[in-house]
Design an enzyme around this catalytic site. Sequence first.
Site, PDB file in Angstrom:
ATOM      1  N   ASP A  60       5.746   4.768   5.091  1.00  0.00           N
ATOM      2  CA  ASP A  60       6.564   3.797   5.836  1.00  0.00           C
ATOM      3  C   ASP A  60       6.613   2.428   5.142  1.00  0.00           C
ATOM      4  O   ASP A  60       7.194   1.480   5.666  1.00  0.00           O
ATOM      5  CB  ASP A  60       6.088   3.670   7.291  1.00  0.00           C
ATOM      6  CG  ASP A  60       4.675   3.134   7.414  1.00  0.00           C
ATOM      7  OD1 ASP A  60       3.792   3.561   6.636  1.00  0.00           O
ATOM      8  OD2 ASP A  60       4.439   2.271   8.289  1.00  0.00           O
ATOM      9  N   HIS A  61       6.015   2.338   3.944  1.00  0.00           N
ATOM     10  CA  HIS A  61       6.089   1.099   3.146  1.00  0.00           C
ATOM     11  C   HIS A  61       6.696   1.360   1.758  1.00  0.00           C
ATOM     12  O   HIS A  61       6.973   0.426   1.018  1.00  0.00           O
ATOM     13  CB  HIS A  61       4.691   0.465   3.006  1.00  0.00           C
ATOM     14  CG  HIS A  61       4.128   0.080   4.339  1.00  0.00           C
ATOM     15  ND1 HIS A  61       4.097  -1.216   4.796  1.00  0.00           N
ATOM     16  CD2 HIS A  61       3.631   0.841   5.351  1.00  0.00           C
ATOM     17  CE1 HIS A  61       3.584  -1.245   6.023  1.00  0.00           C
ATOM     18  NE2 HIS A  61       3.306   0.002   6.380  1.00  0.00           N
ATOM     19  N   HIS A  85      -7.495  -0.630   5.425  1.00  0.00           N
ATOM     20  CA  HIS A  85      -6.458   0.271   5.963  1.00  0.00           C
ATOM     21  C   HIS A  85      -6.240   1.392   4.951  1.00  0.00           C
ATOM     22  O   HIS A  85      -6.294   2.566   5.282  1.00  0.00           O
ATOM     23  CB  HIS A  85      -5.182  -0.527   6.209  1.00  0.00           C
ATOM     24  CG  HIS A  85      -4.027   0.288   6.682  1.00  0.00           C
ATOM     25  ND1 HIS A  85      -4.008   0.906   7.906  1.00  0.00           N
ATOM     26  CD2 HIS A  85      -2.838   0.595   6.085  1.00  0.00           C
ATOM     27  CE1 HIS A  85      -2.854   1.561   8.045  1.00  0.00           C
ATOM     28  NE2 HIS A  85      -2.139   1.387   6.953  1.00  0.00           N
ATOM     29  N   ASP A 144      -0.339  -3.842   6.251  1.00  0.00           N
ATOM     30  CA  ASP A 144      -1.004  -3.315   7.452  1.00  0.00           C
ATOM     31  C   ASP A 144      -2.470  -3.753   7.525  1.00  0.00           C
ATOM     32  O   ASP A 144      -3.307  -3.044   8.081  1.00  0.00           O
ATOM     33  CB  ASP A 144      -0.917  -1.782   7.488  1.00  0.00           C
ATOM     34  CG  ASP A 144       0.502  -1.297   7.760  1.00  0.00           C
ATOM     35  OD1 ASP A 144       1.390  -2.128   8.015  1.00  0.00           O
ATOM     36  OD2 ASP A 144       0.725  -0.063   7.719  1.00  0.00           O
ATOM     37  N   HIS A 203       1.395   3.983   1.837  1.00  0.00           N
ATOM     38  CA  HIS A 203       1.936   4.777   2.949  1.00  0.00           C
ATOM     39  C   HIS A 203       3.469   4.878   2.897  1.00  0.00           C
ATOM     40  O   HIS A 203       4.155   3.936   2.504  1.00  0.00           O
ATOM     41  CB  HIS A 203       1.510   4.179   4.288  1.00  0.00           C
ATOM     42  CG  HIS A 203       0.068   4.433   4.594  1.00  0.00           C
ATOM     43  ND1 HIS A 203      -0.664   3.673   5.476  1.00  0.00           N
ATOM     44  CD2 HIS A 203      -0.794   5.381   4.103  1.00  0.00           C
ATOM     45  CE1 HIS A 203      -1.910   4.133   5.528  1.00  0.00           C
ATOM     46  NE2 HIS A 203      -2.019   5.169   4.701  1.00  0.00           N
ATOM     47  N   HIS A 245       4.237  -4.389  10.862  1.00  0.00           N
ATOM     48  CA  HIS A 245       4.676  -3.711  12.095  1.00  0.00           C
ATOM     49  C   HIS A 245       4.774  -4.665  13.271  1.00  0.00           C
ATOM     50  O   HIS A 245       4.050  -5.661  13.340  1.00  0.00           O
ATOM     51  CB  HIS A 245       3.688  -2.603  12.489  1.00  0.00           C
ATOM     52  CG  HIS A 245       3.661  -1.448  11.540  1.00  0.00           C
ATOM     53  ND1 HIS A 245       4.439  -0.328  11.692  1.00  0.00           N
ATOM     54  CD2 HIS A 245       2.956  -1.249  10.398  1.00  0.00           C
ATOM     55  CE1 HIS A 245       4.209   0.522  10.700  1.00  0.00           C
ATOM     56  NE2 HIS A 245       3.298  -0.024   9.894  1.00  0.00           N
ATOM     57  N   HIS A 263       0.843  -1.207   0.000  1.00  0.00           N
ATOM     58  CA  HIS A 263       0.000   0.000   0.000  1.00  0.00           C
ATOM     59  C   HIS A 263       0.871   1.246   0.000  1.00  0.00           C
ATOM     60  O   HIS A 263       2.077   1.174   0.191  1.00  0.00           O
ATOM     61  CB  HIS A 263      -1.006  -0.016   1.156  1.00  0.00           C
ATOM     62  CG  HIS A 263      -0.406   0.108   2.525  1.00  0.00           C
ATOM     63  ND1 HIS A 263       0.399  -0.860   3.083  1.00  0.00           N
ATOM     64  CD2 HIS A 263      -0.514   1.089   3.468  1.00  0.00           C
ATOM     65  CE1 HIS A 263       0.754  -0.479   4.310  1.00  0.00           C
ATOM     66  NE2 HIS A 263       0.229   0.693   4.566  1.00  0.00           N
TER      67      HIS A 263
HETATM   68 FE    FE Z   1       2.543   0.936   8.109  1.00  0.00          FE
HETATM   69 ZN    ZN Z   2       0.016   1.768   6.525  1.00  0.00          ZN
END
Ligand code: FE
Ligand code: ZN
Length: 255
Positions: free
Chosen positions: A60-61, A114, A133, A58, A171, A56
């Site tokens: 942080d990915h 998400h 996530d 985001h 995570h 996805h």
């Molecule tokens: Fe994340």
């Molecule tokens: Zn995420």
Amino acid sequence: MPAETHLFSCLKDNYGVLLHDPSTGATASIDAPEAAAVEKALSRTGWRLTDILITHHHADHTGGIEALKKKHLCRVVAPRKEATKIPGVDVTVREGDFVSVGSLTGRVLETPGHTAGHISYWFKQEKLVFVGDTVFSVGCGRILEGTPDMMWQSLLKIRNLPMDTMMYCGHEYTAANVHFALTIEPHNGALRSRAEEVVRMSESGKPTIPTSIASEKTYNPFLRADLHSLASAIGMEGAPPAQVFAAVRARKDKF
Ligand code: FE
Ligand code: ZN
């Protein structure tokens, strides 16, 4: 030769994971949270990066994509519905598409909730699923772009995979998830042993993932919203599972 995985921590509480096919030498990074951490994992394993499989959009990915692609000229696979929000995409995929990593074959499962276009990658033969996530051990992702109903359907899709499938998530949230889950099902024996196991694992610095679908079914409250015992634990006997799920998720948001 069986596939190999290499899991590593990065950023604040993210997990990165490499999936390696020994017979061809192909290696995929599942998501790209941070280029430096992926590089370190590559040098530790001696594997060569050929693919990045994004779950996805985001940051942080996806934050590591551009630097990794520039250095390794690897292929970037991403969800079609989020492709415009993700840098460096080469191939877009949707439900039912197959993605190869060397001789390994993954199947794309759309698992929105998400984010609206979130996907998971299921490697049936390897008994592995990378869920980003969507599901965490003893938890699930926050519903940021979808509806509770959408997320519940996504969780069912993951729960319906073969019981011995090992699940990798994005995570390390397990300890906090266990605390919350115990407020919902304080007498769940499987959850209580998971709680003890998680304490032991974090004391010895071990990751709490991957976990199997079979074990998540016994202690992850979000995968248990259609059980009579769970509905009654929160005073919602007889309510539709998606509503029970929504109520548990809402409690977790405030926890
Ligand atoms: Fe994340
Ligand atoms: Zn995420």
